[in-house]
Design an enzyme around this catalytic site. Structure first.
Site, PDB file in Angstrom:
ATOM      1  N   GLU A 131     -20.315   6.012   1.925  1.00 12.04           N
ATOM      2  CA  GLU A 131     -20.672   4.664   1.732  1.00 12.04           C
ATOM      3  C   GLU A 131     -22.239   4.427   1.409  1.00 12.04           C
ATOM      4  OE1 GLU A 131     -22.575   1.394   2.080  1.00 12.04           O
ATOM      5  OE2 GLU A 131     -22.091   1.102   3.933  1.00 12.04           O
ATOM      6  N   GLU A 134     -31.694   2.148  -7.460  1.00 12.28           N
ATOM      7  CA  GLU A 134     -31.535   1.207  -6.118  1.00 12.28           C
ATOM      8  C   GLU A 134     -32.953   1.265  -5.628  1.00 12.28           C
ATOM      9  OE1 GLU A 134     -29.475   2.980  -2.537  1.00 12.28           O
ATOM     10  OE2 GLU A 134     -28.681   1.046  -2.385  1.00 12.28           O
ATOM     11  N   CYS A 179     -27.584  -1.725   1.290  1.00 15.30           N
ATOM     12  CA  CYS A 179     -26.956  -1.131   0.241  1.00 15.30           C
ATOM     13  C   CYS A 179     -26.387  -2.150  -0.675  1.00 15.30           C
ATOM     14  CB  CYS A 179     -25.916  -0.203   0.702  1.00 15.30           C
ATOM     15  SG  CYS A 179     -24.751  -0.936   1.894  1.00 15.30           S
ATOM     16  N   GLU A 221     -27.470  10.435  -3.433  1.00 14.35           N
ATOM     17  CA  GLU A 221     -27.861  11.881  -3.675  1.00 14.35           C
ATOM     18  C   GLU A 221     -27.462  12.597  -2.338  1.00 14.35           C
ATOM     19  OE1 GLU A 221     -32.254  11.800  -3.177  1.00 14.35           O
ATOM     20  OE2 GLU A 221     -32.537  13.885  -3.240  1.00 14.35           O
ATOM     21  N   SER A 269     -27.923   7.645   1.040  1.00 15.18           N
ATOM     22  CA  SER A 269     -28.157   7.816  -0.469  1.00 15.18           C
ATOM     23  C   SER A 269     -27.013   8.536  -0.952  1.00 15.18           C
ATOM     24  CB  SER A 269     -29.458   8.576  -0.551  1.00 15.18           C
ATOM     25  OG  SER A 269     -29.423   9.770   0.032  1.00 15.18           O
ATOM     26  N   GLY A 288     -25.158  11.759  -0.406  1.00 15.15           N
ATOM     27  CA  GLY A 288     -23.677  11.882  -0.555  1.00 15.15           C
ATOM     28  C   GLY A 288     -23.060  12.832  -1.143  1.00 15.15           C
TER      29      GLY A 288
HETATM   30  P1  NAI Z   1     -30.736   9.817   3.358  1.00 18.82           P
HETATM   31  O1  NAI Z   1     -29.258   9.645   2.546  1.00 18.82           O
HETATM   32  O2  NAI Z   1     -31.450  10.984   3.264  1.00 18.82           O
HETATM   33  O3  NAI Z   1     -30.366   9.510   4.737  1.00 18.82           O
HETATM   34  C1  NAI Z   1     -29.177   8.975   5.426  1.00 18.82           C
HETATM   35  C2  NAI Z   1     -28.839   9.953   6.493  1.00 18.82           C
HETATM   36  O4  NAI Z   1     -28.308  11.150   5.987  1.00 18.82           O
HETATM   37  C3  NAI Z   1     -29.756  10.251   7.674  1.00 18.82           C
HETATM   38  O5  NAI Z   1     -29.038  10.353   9.038  1.00 18.82           O
HETATM   39  C4  NAI Z   1     -30.408  11.496   7.170  1.00 18.82           C
HETATM   40  O6  NAI Z   1     -30.941  12.286   8.138  1.00 18.82           O
HETATM   41  C5  NAI Z   1     -28.975  12.172   6.557  1.00 18.82           C
HETATM   42  N1  NAI Z   1     -29.366  13.323   5.835  1.00 18.82           N
HETATM   43  C6  NAI Z   1     -30.256  13.710   4.937  1.00 18.82           C
HETATM   44  N2  NAI Z   1     -30.291  14.893   4.151  1.00 18.82           N
HETATM   45  C7  NAI Z   1     -29.008  15.328   4.841  1.00 18.82           C
HETATM   46  C8  NAI Z   1     -28.285  16.541   4.308  1.00 18.82           C
HETATM   47  N3  NAI Z   1     -28.680  17.256   3.511  1.00 18.82           N
HETATM   48  N4  NAI Z   1     -27.204  16.865   4.920  1.00 18.82           N
HETATM   49  C9  NAI Z   1     -26.782  15.781   6.045  1.00 18.82           C
HETATM   50  N5  NAI Z   1     -27.374  14.883   6.285  1.00 18.82           N
HETATM   51  C10 NAI Z   1     -28.552  14.398   5.638  1.00 18.82           C
HETATM   52  O7  NAI Z   1     -31.346   8.489   3.052  1.00 18.82           O
HETATM   53  P2  NAI Z   1     -33.040   8.217   3.081  1.00 18.82           P
HETATM   54  O8  NAI Z   1     -33.784   9.472   2.327  1.00 18.82           O
HETATM   55  O9  NAI Z   1     -33.413   8.086   4.420  1.00 18.82           O
HETATM   56  O10 NAI Z   1     -33.337   6.811   2.047  1.00 18.82           O
HETATM   57  C11 NAI Z   1     -33.384   7.160   0.599  1.00 18.82           C
HETATM   58  C12 NAI Z   1     -32.576   6.144  -0.153  1.00 18.82           C
HETATM   59  O11 NAI Z   1     -31.169   6.183   0.134  1.00 18.82           O
HETATM   60  C13 NAI Z   1     -33.082   4.846  -0.044  1.00 18.82           C
HETATM   61  O12 NAI Z   1     -34.354   4.389  -0.644  1.00 18.82           O
HETATM   62  C14 NAI Z   1     -31.829   4.039  -0.325  1.00 18.82           C
HETATM   63  O13 NAI Z   1     -31.725   4.071  -1.674  1.00 18.82           O
HETATM   64  C15 NAI Z   1     -30.674   5.036   0.036  1.00 18.82           C
HETATM   65  N6  NAI Z   1     -30.121   4.592   1.272  1.00 18.82           N
HETATM   66  C16 NAI Z   1     -28.906   3.965   1.546  1.00 18.82           C
HETATM   67  C17 NAI Z   1     -28.383   3.408   2.292  1.00 18.82           C
HETATM   68  C18 NAI Z   1     -26.853   2.715   2.519  1.00 18.82           C
HETATM   69  O14 NAI Z   1     -26.807   1.825   3.276  1.00 18.82           O
HETATM   70  N7  NAI Z   1     -26.200   2.941   1.391  1.00 18.82           N
HETATM   71  C19 NAI Z   1     -28.951   3.641   3.634  1.00 18.82           C
HETATM   72  C20 NAI Z   1     -30.188   4.440   3.657  1.00 18.82           C
HETATM   73  C21 NAI Z   1     -30.739   4.738   2.346  1.00 18.82           C
END
Ligand code: NAI
Ligand code: MG
Length: 515
Positions: free
Chosen positions: A288, A419, A322, A269, A267, A271
């Site tokens: 990404e 998104e 994404c 956020e 996400s 990122g």
């Molecule tokens: P997320 O961004 O929280 O998770 C992605 C990865 O980041 C996971 O491995 C997670 O454990 C890790 N992560 C989470 N918080 C972290 C932190 N504070 N520090 C380091 N790593 C951390 O995504 P989430 O909550 O699973 O999905 C939420 C939204 O994010 C989705 O609805 C979508 O909009 C977006 N998303 C976008 C993706 C893409 O391919 N660009 C993939 C997954 C989600």
């Protein structure tokens, strides 16, 4: 999600409710029932805390198995192992040809286990097994082969230099590309294996070492891949895999002083949190992130390809891409025909458990994602958006959402700006080409876009006017290991795949010799 101490609370069967009203019980592959451990320095170990968390079958919400809840202590050990493997040992002294062959062997092993990996992806993520079998796993195999080839082709250049304050002096100058070092890789759940490949491929090709943290929703294929990495002869400590939650293991990795670079997909956020965590010691970061990709149908488009193309642009992987084509701009001349066509396609999609052979769309990955998508659907409808198909949850168990097309949307509505990451497309009519380009660009994201037209020069003009990292013309969701992928604006930093990805894993060293 919370980690909890568990002993052996593993279910060996996942019950998948079939859409025809019967309940199909799925026999889990034996590997799923085996204890799961972290891969650190070539050894499979429990988390230091002994804690685990459950990974679920999203079509039922039932537990598939438990995996270790790695945290700071485990990340510390994994980073130390990656550092040692980078600085000394066989990875450093291996020739680039040997390194390339090891990556190629990994691709071969993955190919030998293609059915098993398709099953793991389907069970853990919910996607149709048949799709994982033809898309996710073959793309991962291909990526490793593509990157294996690069291992022997990374080189610098020589330069004639003319130094104004050293008249008459002669120099021999060259650059060389060196691995950036220890890389922390944090990946999401939408394409668990493929995202691991996109990250590991260039890191291994360039001679980096890695600590990989899979998403907590989908840790299984990365752990199984760890076993193949060992079989492929990639030395101990080169790839370390720590399952754990984002807020704990992920955050510990992103801020770790022993890490030279963080590569993140997820996400926008999170990122931004990664950038902050990496700022204190200025580690390199590639991101990404999210998207809200515009898909534009021009008046001269061939609707026979544009309509199914627009449907698959959003419904592929249940909209959990994404780059999903989530804003569909259609010229008024064809608006009714296109939205009716996409609505008809949406109604025809067979929604069900990923492991059922006839399923075309599975559940969303988690209850959290179901609630997020349902919340956005509710907000859109409260603001006046109208579903021509879908608009609601599918069934009562599992995390299924009906494939949805919304009309009557306005700029500024949350469904138009944010998104959604679910099978929901907003269709918008337009008349003026310049206006539609402006509307397409008027978003914080810039990951992908598409244009459907039979006019070659329009295709090029619009491709050039759209501010996005990828523009597809008369197609959508075409990926290849050679084709760079990444975002403008808040969709990220840097590119994955292609030669561009290698830039993010190497440092350039200039060497200057006085002759
Ligand atoms: P997320 O961004 O929280 O998770 C992605 C990865 O980041 C996971 O491995 C997670 O454990 C890790 N992560 C989470 N918080 C972290 C932190 N504070 N520090 C380091 N790593 C951390 O995504 P989430 O909550 O699973 O999905 C939420 C939204 O994010 C989705 O609805 C979508 O909009 C977006 N998303 C976008 C993706 C893409 O391919 N660009 C993939 C997954 C989600
Ligand atoms: Mg999260």
């Amino acid at each position: 999600m919370k980690a909890s101490k568990t002993s052996s609370a593993r279910s060996s069967r996942a019950k998948a409710p079939a859409t025809n009203g019967t309940t199909a019980s799925i026999e889990l592959p034996p590997w799923v029932r085996e204890p799961k451990r972290l891969l650190i320095n070539g050894k499979w170990v429990d988390a230091a805390s002994g804690e685990t968390f459950a990974t679920l079958d999203p079509s039922t919400g039932e537990t598939l198995c438990h995996v270790p809840a790695g945290d700071k202590q485990d990340i510390d050990k994994a980073v130390a192992a990656a550092r040692a493997a980078f600085e000394s040992g066989p990875w450093r002294t291996m020739t680039s040809s040997e390194r390339g062959r090891a990556i190629w062997r990994l691709a071969d092993l993955l190919e030998q286990h293609i059915d098993e990996f398709a099953t793991l992806e389907s069970l853990d993520n919910g996607k149709p097994r048949a799709v994982a079998r033809v898309a996710d796993v073959p793309l991962a195999i291909d990526l490793f082969r593509y990157m294996a080839g690069w291992a022997t082709k990374l080189h610098g250049s020589t330069f004639p230099i003319s130094v104004p304050y050293a008249p008459g002096a002669r120099f021999f100058s060259y650059t060389q590309r060196e691995p950036i070092g220890v890389v922390g890789q944090i990946i999401p759940w939408n394409f668990p294996l493929l995202m691991a490949a996109w990250k590991l491929g260039p890191a291994l090709a360039t001679g980096c070492t890695v600590v990989l943290k899979p998403a907590e929703q989908t840790p299984l294929s990365a752990l199984r891949l760890g076993e193949l990495i060992q079989q492929a002869g990639i030395p101990d400590g080169v790839v370390n895999i720590v399952t754990g939650l984002g807020e704990t293991a992920g955050a510990a990795l992103a801020g770790h002083p022993g890490v030279d670079k963080i590569a993140f997909t997820g996400s926008t956020e999170v990122g931004k949190l990664i950038v902050k965590a990496a700022a204190h010691d200025l580690k390199k970061v590639s991101l990404e992130l999210g998207g809200k990709s515009p898909n534009i149908i021009l008046p001269d488009a061939d609707l026979e390809t544009a309509i199914p193309g627009a449907a698959s642009a959003i419904f592929f992987n249940h909209g959990q891409c994404c780059c999903a084509g989530s804003r569909l701009y259609v010229h008024t001349k064809h608006f009714d025909t296109v939205v009716e066509g996409v609505a008809a396609a949406a109604k025809k999609i067979k929604v069900g458990p990923g492991m059922s052979a006839d399923t075309e769309m599975g559940p969303l990955v988690s209850e959290e994602q179901l609630n997020r998508v349902m919340g956005l659907l509710k907000s859109g409808q409260a603001e006046g958006a109208k579903p021509l198909a879908g608009g609601a949850r599918h069934g009562k168990s599992g995390y299924f959402v009906q494939p949805t097309i919304l009309v009557n949307t306005q700029p500024g509505m949350r469904v138009m700006e944010e998104e959604i990451f679910g099978p929901v497309v907003c269709a918008v009519p337009y008349t003026d080409e310049q206006e539609v380009i402006q509307a397409a660009n008027n978003n914080i994201y810039g990951l992908a876009a598409a244009v459907w037209t039979s006019n070659l020069s329009k295709a090029h003009q619009i491709a050039s006017a759209i501010r996005a990292g990828t523009v597809w013309v008369n197609c959508y969701n075409i990926f290849d290991a050679a084709l760079p992928f990444g975002g403008y604006k808040q969709s990220g930093w840097g590119r994955e795949m292609g030669a561009e990805a290698l830039e993010l894993y190497t440092e350039t060293k200039s060497v200057c010799i006085r002759l």
